[in-house]
Scaffold this motif. Structure first.
Motif: not given
Length: 159
Positions: A74-78, A85-92, A97-99
């Motif tokens: 597995y390829h991990a990104f931390i 902007y994780v406090s505002m949502g997970m979209e970004t 991660g997808r990119s």
């Protein structure tokens, strides 16, 4: 392979020590930021492969802002998450991660546990060991295991 994932210890080690004791033997340790000067302590007490990144409260540190590496197949990104902007949502962070072709995206910052599996990607936050913000306000961490067949399992733990 057993992996201990923590975040947001903010220089306080009592809860971290307890999580390390409860986890037992681990093969990898991941800290998702806001170490606040605890780098030397982590270096001294964690005796396995370590991945530690900086958070928004980690001033005057040489820790990397984020990291990419392999955990088995597995390829991990931390990342700490505040730049996404994780406090505002997970979209970004999901898009980031997808990119990057990540199978695993791990972040901290919100001090709340989070777990989502979507479109072949796992996005997680172990919560905060020192200053939890979820209901019940118990310090939290995550155990991730990769078995011999490469299958992942996750367990959210509370102190």
């Amino acid at each position: 392979m057993k992996i201990l994932i923590v975040s947001d210890t903010h220089g306080r080690h009592q809860a971290l020590d307890r999580a390390l004791e409860e986890a037992g033997k681990i093969d990898m340790f991941i800290h998702l930021g806001d170490v606040e000067g605890g780098e030397d302590y982590l270096e001294a007490v964690v005796e396995c492969e370590k991945h530690i990144i900086r958070g928004n409260n980690d001033f005057f540190t040489e820790l990397p802002r984020e990291e990419e590496f392999e955990i088995g197949p597995y390829h991990a990104f931390i990342t700490h998450g505040h730049y996404y902007y994780v406090s505002m949502g997970m979209e970004t962070i999901i898009e980031e991660g997808r990119s990057r072709g990540a199978d695993l995206v791990m972040f901290g910052h919100t001090h709340r546990p989070f777990f989502l599996q979507k479109d072949g990607m796992t996005i997680l936050n172990p919560g905060s060991l020192s200053f939890p913000r979820q209901e019940g306000r118990r310090g939290s961490y995550m155990i991730m295991e990769v078995n011999g067949d490469g299958k992942l399992s996750f367990e959210q733990k509370y102190l």
